[in-house]
Scaffold this motif. Structure first.
Motif, PDB file in Angstrom:
ATOM      1  N   ASP A 246       0.840  -1.210   0.000  1.00 59.92           N
ATOM      2  CA  ASP A 246       0.000   0.000   0.000  1.00 59.92           C
ATOM      3  C   ASP A 246       0.870   1.253   0.000  1.00 59.92           C
ATOM      4  O   ASP A 246       0.541   2.248  -0.637  1.00 59.92           O
ATOM      5  CB  ASP A 246      -0.916   0.024   1.231  1.00 59.92           C
ATOM      6  CG  ASP A 246      -2.024  -1.008   1.126  1.00 59.92           C
ATOM      7  OD1 ASP A 246      -2.180  -1.585   0.030  1.00 59.92           O
ATOM      8  OD2 ASP A 246      -2.717  -1.238   2.129  1.00 59.92           O
ATOM      9  N   GLN A 249       2.229   1.818  -3.364  1.00 57.35           N
ATOM     10  CA  GLN A 249       1.180   2.295  -4.277  1.00 57.35           C
ATOM     11  C   GLN A 249       0.601   3.630  -3.818  1.00 57.35           C
ATOM     12  O   GLN A 249      -0.397   4.104  -4.356  1.00 57.35           O
ATOM     13  CB  GLN A 249       0.069   1.250  -4.380  1.00 57.35           C
ATOM     14  CG  GLN A 249       0.507   0.035  -5.147  1.00 57.35           C
ATOM     15  CD  GLN A 249      -0.567  -1.030  -5.214  1.00 57.35           C
ATOM     16  OE1 GLN A 249      -1.690  -0.822  -4.765  1.00 57.35           O
ATOM     17  NE2 GLN A 249      -0.232  -2.167  -5.763  1.00 57.35           N
ATOM     18  N   ARG A 250       1.191   4.200  -2.773  1.00 56.12           N
ATOM     19  CA  ARG A 250       0.853   5.551  -2.303  1.00 56.12           C
ATOM     20  C   ARG A 250      -0.612   5.716  -1.885  1.00 56.12           C
ATOM     21  O   ARG A 250      -1.230   6.729  -2.178  1.00 56.12           O
ATOM     22  CB  ARG A 250       1.135   6.585  -3.406  1.00 56.12           C
ATOM     23  CG  ARG A 250       2.414   6.413  -4.166  1.00 56.12           C
ATOM     24  CD  ARG A 250       3.531   7.145  -3.482  1.00 56.12           C
ATOM     25  NE  ARG A 250       4.610   7.488  -4.373  1.00 56.12           N
ATOM     26  CZ  ARG A 250       5.677   6.728  -4.586  1.00 56.12           C
ATOM     27  NH1 ARG A 250       5.769   5.549  -4.007  1.00 56.12           N
ATOM     28  NH2 ARG A 250       6.650   7.137  -5.364  1.00 56.12           N
ATOM     29  N   VAL A 251      -1.172   4.706  -1.219  1.00 53.39           N
ATOM     30  CA  VAL A 251      -2.591   4.850  -0.857  1.00 53.39           C
ATOM     31  C   VAL A 251      -2.789   5.554   0.484  1.00 53.39           C
ATOM     32  O   VAL A 251      -3.900   5.964   0.802  1.00 53.39           O
ATOM     33  CB  VAL A 251      -3.339   3.488  -0.815  1.00 53.39           C
ATOM     34  CG1 VAL A 251      -3.309   2.803  -2.138  1.00 53.39           C
ATOM     35  CG2 VAL A 251      -2.810   2.598   0.265  1.00 53.39           C
ATOM     36  N   HIS A 252      -1.712   5.718   1.254  1.00 54.66           N
ATOM     37  CA  HIS A 252      -1.920   6.191   2.618  1.00 54.66           C
ATOM     38  C   HIS A 252      -2.108   7.693   2.750  1.00 54.66           C
ATOM     39  O   HIS A 252      -2.787   8.139   3.653  1.00 54.66           O
ATOM     40  CB  HIS A 252      -0.757   5.742   3.510  1.00 54.66           C
ATOM     41  CG  HIS A 252      -0.740   4.262   3.731  1.00 54.66           C
ATOM     42  ND1 HIS A 252       0.256   3.458   3.262  1.00 54.66           N
ATOM     43  CD2 HIS A 252      -1.631   3.457   4.339  1.00 54.66           C
ATOM     44  CE1 HIS A 252      -0.013   2.206   3.586  1.00 54.66           C
ATOM     45  NE2 HIS A 252      -1.152   2.175   4.230  1.00 54.66           N
TER      46      HIS A 252
ATOM     47  N   GLU B  81       0.803  12.426  -5.032  1.00 56.00           N
ATOM     48  CA  GLU B  81       1.139  11.014  -5.218  1.00 56.00           C
ATOM     49  C   GLU B  81      -0.169  10.243  -5.274  1.00 56.00           C
ATOM     50  O   GLU B  81      -0.807  10.015  -4.260  1.00 56.00           O
ATOM     51  CB  GLU B  81       1.970  10.509  -4.021  1.00 56.00           C
ATOM     52  CG  GLU B  81       3.257  11.263  -3.803  1.00 56.00           C
ATOM     53  CD  GLU B  81       4.371  10.768  -4.707  1.00 56.00           C
ATOM     54  OE1 GLU B  81       4.062  10.023  -5.645  1.00 56.00           O
ATOM     55  OE2 GLU B  81       5.527  11.146  -4.465  1.00 56.00           O
ATOM     56  N   ARG B  82      -0.571   9.839  -6.461  1.00 55.14           N
ATOM     57  CA  ARG B  82      -1.857   9.157  -6.612  1.00 55.14           C
ATOM     58  C   ARG B  82      -1.753   7.715  -6.122  1.00 55.14           C
ATOM     59  O   ARG B  82      -0.777   7.037  -6.420  1.00 55.14           O
ATOM     60  CB  ARG B  82      -2.295   9.147  -8.075  1.00 55.14           C
ATOM     61  CG  ARG B  82      -2.243  10.490  -8.749  1.00 55.14           C
ATOM     62  CD  ARG B  82      -3.401  11.377  -8.302  1.00 55.14           C
ATOM     63  NE  ARG B  82      -3.518  12.509  -9.198  1.00 55.14           N
ATOM     64  CZ  ARG B  82      -3.081  13.730  -8.915  1.00 55.14           C
ATOM     65  NH1 ARG B  82      -2.525  13.984  -7.756  1.00 55.14           N
ATOM     66  NH2 ARG B  82      -3.225  14.705  -9.790  1.00 55.14           N
ATOM     67  N   GLY B  83      -2.760   7.244  -5.434  1.00 51.54           N
ATOM     68  CA  GLY B  83      -2.770   5.849  -5.003  1.00 51.54           C
ATOM     69  C   GLY B  83      -4.113   5.456  -4.435  1.00 51.54           C
ATOM     70  O   GLY B  83      -4.680   6.178  -3.613  1.00 51.54           O
ATOM     71  N   LEU B  84      -4.632   4.345  -4.924  1.00 52.14           N
ATOM     72  CA  LEU B  84      -5.915   3.837  -4.432  1.00 52.14           C
ATOM     73  C   LEU B  84      -5.770   2.332  -4.221  1.00 52.14           C
ATOM     74  O   LEU B  84      -4.896   1.705  -4.814  1.00 52.14           O
ATOM     75  CB  LEU B  84      -7.024   4.097  -5.459  1.00 52.14           C
ATOM     76  CG  LEU B  84      -7.383   5.560  -5.730  1.00 52.14           C
ATOM     77  CD1 LEU B  84      -8.294   5.650  -6.945  1.00 52.14           C
ATOM     78  CD2 LEU B  84      -8.067   6.204  -4.533  1.00 52.14           C
ATOM     79  N   TYR B  85      -6.634   1.770  -3.397  1.00 50.91           N
ATOM     80  CA  TYR B  85      -6.636   0.311  -3.232  1.00 50.91           C
ATOM     81  C   TYR B  85      -7.030  -0.324  -4.566  1.00 50.91           C
ATOM     82  O   TYR B  85      -8.172  -0.193  -5.012  1.00 50.91           O
ATOM     83  CB  TYR B  85      -7.617  -0.096  -2.142  1.00 50.91           C
ATOM     84  CG  TYR B  85      -7.145   0.256  -0.756  1.00 50.91           C
ATOM     85  CD1 TYR B  85      -6.013  -0.349  -0.214  1.00 50.91           C
ATOM     86  CD2 TYR B  85      -7.836   1.168   0.032  1.00 50.91           C
ATOM     87  CE1 TYR B  85      -5.578  -0.038   1.062  1.00 50.91           C
ATOM     88  CE2 TYR B  85      -7.403   1.486   1.316  1.00 50.91           C
ATOM     89  CZ  TYR B  85      -6.279   0.873   1.820  1.00 50.91           C
ATOM     90  OH  TYR B  85      -5.846   1.175   3.081  1.00 50.91           O
ATOM     91  N   ARG B  86      -6.089  -1.001  -5.189  1.00 48.81           N
ATOM     92  CA  ARG B  86      -6.296  -1.457  -6.562  1.00 48.81           C
ATOM     93  C   ARG B  86      -7.284  -2.611  -6.694  1.00 48.81           C
ATOM     94  O   ARG B  86      -7.878  -2.813  -7.738  1.00 48.81           O
ATOM     95  CB  ARG B  86      -4.947  -1.879  -7.165  1.00 48.81           C
ATOM     96  CG  ARG B  86      -3.987  -0.708  -7.301  1.00 48.81           C
ATOM     97  CD  ARG B  86      -2.600  -1.168  -7.705  1.00 48.81           C
ATOM     98  NE  ARG B  86      -2.623  -1.968  -8.924  1.00 48.81           N
ATOM     99  CZ  ARG B  86      -2.753  -1.468 -10.138  1.00 48.81           C
ATOM    100  NH1 ARG B  86      -2.859  -0.168 -10.299  1.00 48.81           N
ATOM    101  NH2 ARG B  86      -2.759  -2.257 -11.185  1.00 48.81           N
ATOM    102  N   GLN B 139      -9.998   9.207  -8.134  1.00 51.73           N
ATOM    103  CA  GLN B 139      -9.353   9.780  -6.950  1.00 51.73           C
ATOM    104  C   GLN B 139      -9.863  11.201  -6.684  1.00 51.73           C
ATOM    105  O   GLN B 139     -10.003  11.613  -5.534  1.00 51.73           O
ATOM    106  CB  GLN B 139      -7.826   9.784  -7.124  1.00 51.73           C
ATOM    107  CG  GLN B 139      -7.123  10.115  -5.827  1.00 51.73           C
ATOM    108  CD  GLN B 139      -5.775   9.441  -5.692  1.00 51.73           C
ATOM    109  OE1 GLN B 139      -5.285   8.822  -6.611  1.00 51.73           O
ATOM    110  NE2 GLN B 139      -5.181   9.568  -4.529  1.00 51.73           N
TER     111      GLN B 139
END
Lengths: 440, 296
Positions: A246, A249-252, B81-86, B139
């Protein structure tokens, strides 16, 4: 709903839906159980190949009685008393005259025969074996040397040691002029039964007689600790990888705008607890059904289930918090793999110590280890489940230590997590992790 | 009350001062643009407004409330910084983010935004199956449900195709119409000029510009000439009063030295080549940015 609970709910639902969790739930008991099944199979299908042993007797007087004693015991143990089926190999001896001029050459020649499987092993009775001198074990002439390339724990040496000694004693008695007809009376073993303690009901005052301790009773602590280990491995272990993934993947960052680091780490720990309780309920229910079907429900130790769950909660909380901290410090998937070793120290060391602890469950080492908070869950569980158990106060003191340990570890982990989770690039050193834990 | 109020905020990382004694206010209901070169402190400032970082000194207030250790449902945040639970599907993920900010009617709002950004057909798709542009729009929705009073968008248009960028732009304008305060950072000066009610430029951790586009341009005066000729560009720098030349291809932008007369320059130009166009203008935001960040 509380943010911590919302995060826990998401993590729990998403993780129990994964193939990895479902696979682990089914495969882990099969893998761990296969060890026990393997032992049972080995016991049912032993190697019955005849074992030829060359015997070099440097006393000139002991070979006959040694062979006689070994073969007598061999005949007694050869077949199962109930089924009549052969359960162990037959031992055959070949007496080899000692080469006094060049004993090493003789040993080499015999070793080659063992290597080529012409012999199973060869034994050399030292010249002073009947009357050892003061040098004792330091002098090989005072005893019997056993040469083989067997590696199994239950190899021939462990079985043959007693009858060989018996044979040496017979030779000594022969020298002393004892009638050989009296040997079995003088040297015969008696059965030593292992009993549990006599107990008394505190309310009624009624005394409960001691029961014979069975092997199945000794399996209970093993199974409980293995179950604890198994659940920890399938629930807390994936957390480190999941947090590291996580992070990569930068989700935090987006989550940290809505929830505090404590909410985030707390939610993840709570989800891990949910997963572990789900697994344990399934495993406990399964174990009870199996015990009932085998008419062994008496082994269930229902009074230990609350303790099992307490230890499980403590262990999972502690390891999940550590996993979250380590996961937040990872800069790559490789970091997660190498840091995984650190995570499992609290379960690996108790697993390695199980055998000595079971030998002396109330010894100093066992008691000390079960009061060291990271080891308390597995060590105390093991000792509590052993026949005889532990003094009543010990689990409670262990529980207090565990709560303190879990609190300190979770607090430090949340501070590391807060700093580490947004950092990118080179992973921090252990010193930096400590600094984050102290200074935040 | 200001939507955001920063007073003397400083944030350091080791020896690096990321934000240095920064003070600013953002009025409610406006679109406020943060500009500045990479590493100037924009993201750090945004993270302090959201509460992810705490300032070493100074105060950060959002709607009058100090932000230390507080997570309020009033702020929506789209990080750079883009990021989501994939592995999650779009709808479930957006509802999770909405719930996390304590929203009401989250499913309805999610449905509204999915429709608004043409993503309704992908509501049940997993994030990992979406294109980069679609993921970015998802997002964006995650940042704006449920109706926050303040939205912080760090580079909301980066990497988007013109159609996706336009739908995000419309979404931002819709939020402003409904009274939401929007703070966005961008490297696209044209976007900042056209979209933002006020602009703040941070350079080396310090505020160097703050105000409406007009106020900022007024600080530089009418020192810019936009022109095109039929005779090339190389001689332009030799014209009287020309301090700097920027060739934009179809036309050129010339900056005049302080006190130089544009009429004199025009006369000199006509004497040299036929002139196709000539206009006196205030400097563009791009030009101002380059003047500051280029250390001119």
């Amino acid at each position: 709903m509380n943010k911590l609970l919302i995060i826990a709910k998401r993590d729990y639902i998403e993780s129990v839906k994964t193939k990895a969790f479902l696979f682990g739930l089914i495969v882990a008991p099969i893998l761990f159980g296969s060890g026990f099944i393997g032992i049972m199979v080995m016991e049912k299908k032993p190697d019955l190949t005849e074992r030829r042993i060359a015997l070099v007797d440097r006393t000139g007087e002991a070979a006959a009685t040694v062979i006689e004693a070994v073969q007598e015991k061999n005949e007694r143990d050869l077949n199962d008393k109930d089924t009549g089926r052969q359960t162990m190999p037959r031992y055959k001896f070949e007496i080899v005259a000692p080469d006094t001029a060049n004993p090493d050459a003789q040993r080499l020649a015999l070793s080659r025969r063992v290597s080529s499987k012409d012999l199973y092993a060869f034994a050399e009775i030292g010249s002073k074996a009947l009357h050892p001198d003061a040098t004792g074990e330091k002098n090989p002439e005072n005893g019997i040397s056993w040469y083989s390339n067997e590696t199994g724990v239950n190899g021939g040496r462990s079985w043959i040691a007693n009858p060989m000694n018996d044979g040496i004693r017979r030779a000594r008695m022969t020298q002393a002029g004892v009638d050989p007809a009296r040997f079995s009376d003088l040297l015969g073993n008696v059965d030593i039964r292992t009993m549990n303690l006599v107990s008394q009901d505190e309310k009624t005052g009624q005394t409960h007689p001691a029961e014979k301790r069975t092997q199945a009773a000794m399996a209970v602590p093993l199974v409980l600790v293995m179950m604890l280990f198994m659940i920890v491995m399938i629930t807390a272990a994936p957390m480190l990888n999941s947090i590291a993934e996580d992070k990569l993947q930068r989700v935090h960052e987006m989550l940290l705008a809505s929830a505090t680091p404590f909410d985030l780490i707390g939610g993840k720990v709570l989800a891990a607890l949910g997963r572990s309780l789900t697994s344990s309920i399934l495993y406990i229910a399964g174990a009870l059904v199996v015990l009932n079907a085998l008419a062994m429900f008496g082994l269930a130790h229902l009074e230990l289930i609350p303790w099992f769950l307490i230890y499980l909660i403590a262990e999972i909380t502690m390891l999940s918090a550590i996993a979250a901290a380590l996961g937040s410090a990872c800069g790559s998937p490789q970091d997660a793999q190498s840091l995984g070793m650190l995570l499992f120290i609290p379960v690996i060391i108790p697993m390695m110590m199980m055998a000595p602890i079971m030998e002396a469950p109330n010894g100093g080492l066992a008691v000390a280890m079960s009061f060291f908070p990271p080891f308390t869950p597995m060590m105390m569980m093991l000792r509590q489940a052993m026949p005889g158990g532990v003094p009543e106060w010990e689990p409670w003191v262990g529980l207090v230590g565990m709560i303190a340990g879990v609190t300190v570890i979770s607090w430090a982990a949340s501070r590391i997590f807060r700093v580490g989770i947004l950092l990118q690039g080179k992973p921090p050193s252990v010193g930096e992790l400590m600094k984050w834990a102290v200074r935040g | 009350m200001h939507a955001i109020s920063l007073q003397g905020v400083t944030k350091t990382f080791g020896d690096l001062t990321a934000v240095d004694d920064l003070s600013l206010t953002v009025p409610e209901g406006a679109i406020h643009g943060f500009i500045g070169p990479n590493g100037s402190g924009k993201t750090t400032t945004m993270r302090m407004i959201v509460g992810i970082f705490h300032p070493d000194s100074g105060s950060v207030k959002v709607f009058g409330e100090e932000m230390r250790g507080i997570r309020t449902g009033l702020i929506g945040y789209l990080p750079e910084e883009r990021g989501l639970y994939r592995k999650m599907n779009v709808r479930t993920l957006l509802e999770f983010h909405g719930e996390l900010r304590g929203g009401h009617n989250v499913p309805q709002q999610v449905a509204h935004w999915l429709d608004r950004l043409s993503l309704s057909a992908f509501a049940d798709a997993k994030i990992e199956t979406l294109s980069k542009g679609m993921t970015q729009k998802v997002q964006f929705i995650a940042a704006v449900v449920p109706k926050p009073r303040l939205v912080i968008l760090d580079e909301p248009f980066s990497g988007l195709d013109p159609v996706s960028a336009e739908s995000i732009r419309e979404g931002i304008l819709e939020m402003r119409r409904k009274g939401t305060t929007v703070v966005l950072s961008t490297h696209d000066m044209a976007t900042a000029e056209s979209l933002c009610d006020s602009i703040l430029m941070i350079f080396k951790g310090r505020k160097v510009l703050d105000g409406t586009l007009e106020q900022i341009q007024d600080q530089y005066g009418n020192d810019t000439i936009r022109l095109s000729t039929q005779g090339g560009t190389e001689f332009l720098t030799r014209l009287p009063g020309v301090e700097n030349l920027r060739d934009l291809g179809q036309f050129q932008e010339v900056r005049l030295a302080r006190g130089a007369d544009p009429q004199e320059m025009l006369r000199a130009l006509i004497a040299l080549v036929p002139v196709k166009s000539f206009s006196i203008a205030k400097p563009s935001l791009h030009d101002i940015f380059v003047r500051i960040a280029g250390n001119e």
